[in-house]
Design a protein around this motif. Structure first.
Motif, short mmCIF file in Angstrom:
data_model
loop_
_atom_site.label_atom_id
_atom_site.label_comp_id
_atom_site.label_asym_id
_atom_site.label_seq_id
_atom_site.Cartn_x
_atom_site.Cartn_y
_atom_site.Cartn_z
N PHE A 20 0.74 -1.50 -0.21
CA PHE A 20 -0.02 -0.01 0.06
C PHE A 20 0.67 1.06 0.02
O PHE A 20 2.11 1.21 0.18
N ASP A 24 -2.83 5.61 0.90
CA ASP A 24 -3.75 4.67 1.30
C ASP A 24 -4.17 4.59 2.93
O ASP A 24 -5.44 4.43 3.21
N HIS A 27 -6.57 7.51 3.39
CA HIS A 27 -7.87 7.20 3.02
C HIS A 27 -8.64 6.29 3.99
O HIS A 27 -9.77 6.55 4.34
N LEU A 92 -1.72 -1.86 7.20
CA LEU A 92 -2.54 -0.71 6.63
C LEU A 92 -3.46 -0.55 7.78
O LEU A 92 -3.68 0.74 8.25
#
Length: 125
Positions: A20, A24, A27, A92
């Protein structure tokens, strides 16, 4: 962590490789903030997705910048030289949760705590 390439050259290769981009993380953090009742957060990428920006259009929270500074993933508010928070890791969901929490903590430290959001609820950070 994918930090992006410009003309086949890595822009910044100081963090471990992951699947990623830094944008990202921004977001996903915006989605987390919106799902917790702090509505109207949006995120957008910087050049080559090596930077992510977060802001709340309905409140004057300023713009938060997520980027690598001197080899460390940092969150800064309104391009301040002093980071709000620094992060480590390459997962993430965990990084995005940490960014969302850091934003709420920063808002509370800056006397934005208790102000109502668009949904009528205050930040509880």
């Amino acid at each position: 962590m994918k930090l992006g390439k410009a003309n086949d050259t890595f822009v910044d290769g100081s963090l471990p490789d992951a699947d990623f981009h830094i944008s990202d993380i921004a977001h996903v953090a915006a989605r987390i903030l919106n799902s917790e009742g702090t509505l109207d957060w949006s995120a957008y990428p910087g050049p080559h997705a090596v930077t992510g920006y977060l802001e709340n259009k309905s409140r004057d929270t300023g713009t938060y910048t997520l980027s690598v500074v001197e080899g460390t993933l940092q969150l800064q508010r309104d391009r301040s030289d002093t980071p709000c928070a620094e992060f480590d890791g390459n997962d993430l969901p965990t990084l995005a949760e940490a960014v969302a929490t850091a934003i709420l903590d920063n808002l509370c430290r800056n006397e934005d705590c208790g102000e109502s959001t668009a949904g009528g609820e205050g930040y509880d950070g």
